[in-house]
Design a protein around this motif. Structure first.
Motif, PDB file in Angstrom:
ATOM      1  N   ASP A   1       0.970  -1.324  -0.025  1.00 54.97           N
ATOM      2  CA  ASP A   1      -0.062   0.002  -0.067  1.00 54.97           C
ATOM      3  C   ASP A   1       0.954   1.343   0.024  1.00 54.97           C
ATOM      4  O   ASP A   1       0.278   2.315  -0.005  1.00 54.97           O
ATOM      5  CB  ASP A   1      -0.916   0.004   1.124  1.00 54.97           C
ATOM      6  CG  ASP A   1      -1.893  -1.306   1.043  1.00 54.97           C
ATOM      7  OD1 ASP A   1      -2.240  -1.512   0.210  1.00 54.97           O
ATOM      8  OD2 ASP A   1      -2.236  -1.593   2.248  1.00 54.97           O
TER       9      ASP A   1
ATOM     10  N   HIS B   1       6.106   4.258   6.838  1.00 53.78           N
ATOM     11  CA  HIS B   1       4.945   3.190   6.330  1.00 53.78           C
ATOM     12  C   HIS B   1       5.131   1.958   7.205  1.00 53.78           C
ATOM     13  O   HIS B   1       4.166   1.337   7.469  1.00 53.78           O
ATOM     14  CB  HIS B   1       5.203   3.260   4.992  1.00 53.78           C
ATOM     15  CG  HIS B   1       4.011   2.363   4.243  1.00 53.78           C
ATOM     16  ND1 HIS B   1       2.695   2.863   4.089  1.00 53.78           N
ATOM     17  CD2 HIS B   1       4.012   1.163   4.116  1.00 53.78           C
ATOM     18  CE1 HIS B   1       2.088   1.824   3.906  1.00 53.78           C
ATOM     19  NE2 HIS B   1       2.822   0.727   3.578  1.00 53.78           N
TER      20      HIS B   1
ATOM     21  N   ARG C   1       0.026   4.416  11.962  1.00 58.44           N
ATOM     22  CA  ARG C   1      -1.062   5.109  11.688  1.00 58.44           C
ATOM     23  C   ARG C   1      -2.159   4.682  10.813  1.00 58.44           C
ATOM     24  O   ARG C   1      -3.298   4.769  10.991  1.00 58.44           O
ATOM     25  CB  ARG C   1      -0.257   6.318  11.014  1.00 58.44           C
ATOM     26  CG  ARG C   1      -1.170   7.538  10.530  1.00 58.44           C
ATOM     27  CD  ARG C   1      -0.580   8.660   9.846  1.00 58.44           C
ATOM     28  NE  ARG C   1       0.271   9.478  10.645  1.00 58.44           N
ATOM     29  CZ  ARG C   1      -0.287  10.340  11.189  1.00 58.44           C
ATOM     30  NH1 ARG C   1      -1.504  10.851  11.397  1.00 58.44           N
ATOM     31  NH2 ARG C   1       0.778  11.026  12.111  1.00 58.44           N
ATOM     32  N   LEU C   2      -1.803   4.110   9.729  1.00 61.33           N
ATOM     33  CA  LEU C   2      -2.817   3.471   8.868  1.00 61.33           C
ATOM     34  C   LEU C   2      -3.452   2.349   9.396  1.00 61.33           C
ATOM     35  O   LEU C   2      -4.706   2.483   9.064  1.00 61.33           O
ATOM     36  CB  LEU C   2      -1.843   2.942   7.499  1.00 61.33           C
ATOM     37  CG  LEU C   2      -1.380   3.992   6.648  1.00 61.33           C
ATOM     38  CD1 LEU C   2      -0.489   3.165   5.394  1.00 61.33           C
ATOM     39  CD2 LEU C   2      -2.033   5.036   6.059  1.00 61.33           C
ATOM     40  N   GLN C   3      -2.877   1.749  10.146  1.00 64.08           N
ATOM     41  CA  GLN C   3      -3.733   0.431  10.880  1.00 64.08           C
ATOM     42  C   GLN C   3      -4.840   1.097  11.723  1.00 64.08           C
ATOM     43  O   GLN C   3      -6.099   0.712  11.709  1.00 64.08           O
ATOM     44  CB  GLN C   3      -3.023  -0.373  11.460  1.00 64.08           C
ATOM     45  CG  GLN C   3      -3.575  -1.534  11.961  1.00 64.08           C
ATOM     46  CD  GLN C   3      -2.867  -2.494  12.908  1.00 64.08           C
ATOM     47  OE1 GLN C   3      -1.676  -2.101  13.411  1.00 64.08           O
ATOM     48  NE2 GLN C   3      -3.120  -3.891  13.116  1.00 64.08           N
TER      49      GLN C   3
ATOM     50  N   GLN D   1      -5.841   4.206  11.784  1.00 66.03           N
ATOM     51  CA  GLN D   1      -7.025   4.998  11.382  1.00 66.03           C
ATOM     52  C   GLN D   1      -7.900   4.119  10.549  1.00 66.03           C
ATOM     53  O   GLN D   1      -9.181   4.641  10.515  1.00 66.03           O
ATOM     54  CB  GLN D   1      -6.015   5.923  10.322  1.00 66.03           C
ATOM     55  CG  GLN D   1      -5.457   7.281  10.887  1.00 66.03           C
ATOM     56  CD  GLN D   1      -4.625   7.925   9.888  1.00 66.03           C
ATOM     57  OE1 GLN D   1      -4.470   7.761   8.814  1.00 66.03           O
ATOM     58  NE2 GLN D   1      -4.419   9.141  10.385  1.00 66.03           N
TER      59      GLN D   1
ATOM     60  N   HIS E   1      -3.406   7.830  17.035  1.00 67.30           N
ATOM     61  CA  HIS E   1      -3.785   7.698  15.809  1.00 67.30           C
ATOM     62  C   HIS E   1      -5.383   7.605  15.623  1.00 67.30           C
ATOM     63  O   HIS E   1      -5.841   8.198  14.257  1.00 67.30           O
ATOM     64  CB  HIS E   1      -3.260   6.714  15.052  1.00 67.30           C
ATOM     65  CG  HIS E   1      -1.658   6.895  14.751  1.00 67.30           C
ATOM     66  ND1 HIS E   1      -0.923   8.123  14.473  1.00 67.30           N
ATOM     67  CD2 HIS E   1      -0.374   6.264  15.325  1.00 67.30           C
ATOM     68  CE1 HIS E   1       0.452   8.097  14.527  1.00 67.30           C
ATOM     69  NE2 HIS E   1       0.680   6.718  15.178  1.00 67.30           N
TER      70      HIS E   1
ATOM     71  N   PRO F   1       0.305  -2.620   7.398  1.00 68.36           N
ATOM     72  CA  PRO F   1       0.473  -2.802   6.007  1.00 68.36           C
ATOM     73  C   PRO F   1       1.567  -3.538   5.752  1.00 68.36           C
ATOM     74  O   PRO F   1       1.758  -4.274   4.729  1.00 68.36           O
ATOM     75  CB  PRO F   1       0.654  -1.388   5.559  1.00 68.36           C
ATOM     76  CG  PRO F   1      -0.103  -0.570   6.564  1.00 68.36           C
ATOM     77  CD  PRO F   1       0.003  -1.174   7.779  1.00 68.36           C
TER      78      PRO F   1
END
Length: 565
Positions: free
Chosen positions: A402, A465, A470-472, A474, A503, A548
């Motif tokens: 991603d 990344h 953060r991505l997880q 969010q 986050h 990710p």
């Protein structure tokens, strides 16, 4: 004839490293890694989570909690430092960056304390080079300044220092306090006020950072060496040794009053554990440890002599205590980090006795290793940006599916400038046979700084990344929608909890407060599994979200099933 010291150094070999170059090198080492990234898993974001809770007033300063959980370390000083910085910079600086400011200063203090420690040790009588029959030997002040430069370069060159020293954890404060205490023992009794202030800060900081046993051992041993080693007359030595011992006893009393004494020695887990420790000892403190061993060998007569030369015994004591902690406590790498300032000091005293062939071997190995590393970093960055070469681009796409590449002119310019500086330094070093003693450590320190700077500029978006939550988190919040209310948790670690709060901007309930929550986040790998603990009719799985870059790092979002009417 047996020389009184193995150091045979002419004045031409003690030319000082230009101050602008040394300061620029330190700046290039300290700043990258603190700037432009999210808090990383695991210790980094865990510590930041407690700092933020303290800064926002969500928990008491004397017993911080995060979702009802206390810290897994006893020292409160790092949390206080980060929380104060967040409060003081509120409104104009992001909290994660604000929390790093004290630790950036702590790393700078560590470098400075190491320099001054080596300087004072090199000024001691037993460390002086052989006096020539017709003069021309190194001036004591110039000799000490040159070895101090070398000691600082040896510390920067240590491979294990880079990542751990750029985290916002108690281990960074322990490193700085150990360096301050090392400086105090090295400078007493020649200097008094400054070293006593450093000893007070070092001992108190170690206690408040959760390392009272290290404070007691290092302080007591340092006091004994101040009183028994040949640096001044006994009448001048012993009062200051007693002062250092009194400060050590005071720090031990403080640890007792705060109930910080803990038994942390762990049992060995067999041959595999010892193999892991051996590999850690080999690479973590490279290239300081081979030079330190060379120092012990070449100065062995001075080590066992009746004069008790402090420039050898003091760093040996600090290294022995830290390595002992590495072998008996966990995490081992963070315990070993405390040995690096003293090991760098020992490495510096190898240079006056180093053979030209060994110096050339160090140069060539360093040149090949760090040049190849820099080329690899640039090639992979180019593959991420352009897709060429194709094989590295495919590998990155598989590991981070991603990830979306981005270009930063500032990061590119910093990386390019560092690479050009490395090329110029290699040309300078190979152009002629340079005389200064520190020449053998210029390439290792500069190469380590180059590699770290390239990673923290060219690779920073990719590393962010891969190591950020953060991505997880969010994605977890997106599943819950707006105003999810309180959220219960099951099996999550402190780092995941901190990431959900920061986050995901979620209000996590403690285990005692979770009864009224409609949402629950569980670790998919928790033991026992959440499905065997939670009532199936009460909770319904809604989403299974992975980090990710790690398929094994998953959290399950569950929603409370509405009661049947």
């Amino acid at each position: 004839m047996i020389q009184p010291t193995p150091a045979i150094v002419p004045q031409s070999a003690v030319r000082a490293l230009p101050r602008w170059a040394l300061l620029l090198l330190c700046l290039a080492y300290v700043v990258p890694g603190f700037v432009g990234r999210d808090p990383w898993k695991s210790a980094d974001i865990t510590a930041f989570g407690y700092m933020r809770e303290l800064a926002l007033g969500h928990t008491p300063w004397g017993a911080p909690l995060m979702a009802g959980l206390p810290p897994d370390t006893d020292g409160l000083l790092p949390y206080w430092l980060g929380a104060w910085a967040i409060q003081w910079t509120s409104g104009w600086l992001a909290p994660e960056m604000a929390a790093r400011l004290p630790f950036m200063a702590l790393l700078a203090v560590t470098l400075a304390a190491t320099w001054y420690s080596v300087y004072h040790l090199a000024r001691s009588p037993g460390a002086q080079p052989v006096a020539f029959a017709f003069g021309g030997e190194a001036n004591p002040a110039d000799y000490a300044r040159t070895l101090a430069d070398a000691g600082l370069l040896a510390l920067i060159a240590c491979l294990g220092l880079a990542q751990l020293s750029h985290e916002t954890t108690s281990y960074v404060t322990q490193l700085t306090c150990t360096a301050l205490l090392f400086h105090a023992a090295a400078a007493l009794p020649v200097r008094t006020t400054g070293p006593l202030i450093a000893a007070t800060a070092g001992l108190g900081g170690l206690v408040l950072s959760g390392a009272p046993a290290m404070a007691a051992l290092l302080g007591a041993g340092g006091a004994l060496l101040v009183g028994t080693t040949a640096a001044a007359t006994p009448r001048r030595r012993w009062p200051w040794a007693a002062a250092l011992l009194a400060l050590t006893l005071l720090s031990a009393w403080l640890a007792w009053r705060l109930d910080l004494w803990r038994w942390r020695i762990v049992d060995s887990e067999g041959a595999k554990e010892w193999d892991s420790l051996a590999r850690l000892l080999l690479w973590f403190s490279w290239p300081a440890w081979p030079l330190a061993i060379w120092t012990v060998w070449r100065w062995r007569r001075q080590i066992v002599s009746q004069e008790r030369h402090r420039h050898l015994l003091l760093p040996l004591w600090f290294v022995a205590v830290s390595v002992g902690a590495t072998l008996t406590t966990r995490p081992a790498d963070r315990a070993l980090m405390l040995a690096l300032p003293a090991m760098a000091a020992l490495a510096a005293f190898a240079l006056p006795t180093l053979r030209r062939s060994i110096s050339a071997l160090i140069d060539w190995f360093t040149l090949l290793f760090f040049s190849a590393s820099a080329i690899a970093i640039w090639v992979i960055w180019l593959a991420v940006q352009t897709g060429v070469p194709a094989k590295p681009a495919r590998n990155i796409a598989r590991l981070a599916p991603d990830f979306v590449a981005s270009f930063s002119a500032v990061q590119f310019a910093a990386a390019l400038a560092a690479t050009l500086a490395w090329c110029a330094l290699v040309w300078w070093r190979a152009a002629r046979n340079r005389a200064p003693l520190w020449k053998s450590l210029v390439l290792p320190a500069s190469g380590a700084t180059l590699g770290w700077l390239l990673l923290m500029t060219l690779w920073l978006p990719l590393l962010d990344h891969g190591r950020s939550y953060r991505l997880q988190m969010q994605a977890v919040r997106a599943v819950m929608g707006d105003a999810p209310g309180c959220v219960a948790t099951y099996g999550l670690g402190r780092s995941q909890i901190a990431a959900l709060i920061y986050h995901g901007e979620l209000d996590l309930a403690s285990s005692q407060q979770s009864a009224g929550c409609n949402w629950l986040v569980a670790d998919a790998a928790a033991s026992p599994p959440y499905a065997s603990v939670l009532p199936r009719r009460e909770w319904t799985p809604v989403a299974n979200i992975m980090r990710p870059t790690d398929r094994n790092d998953r959290v399950v979002v569950l929603r409370r099933t509405p009661p049947q009417r």
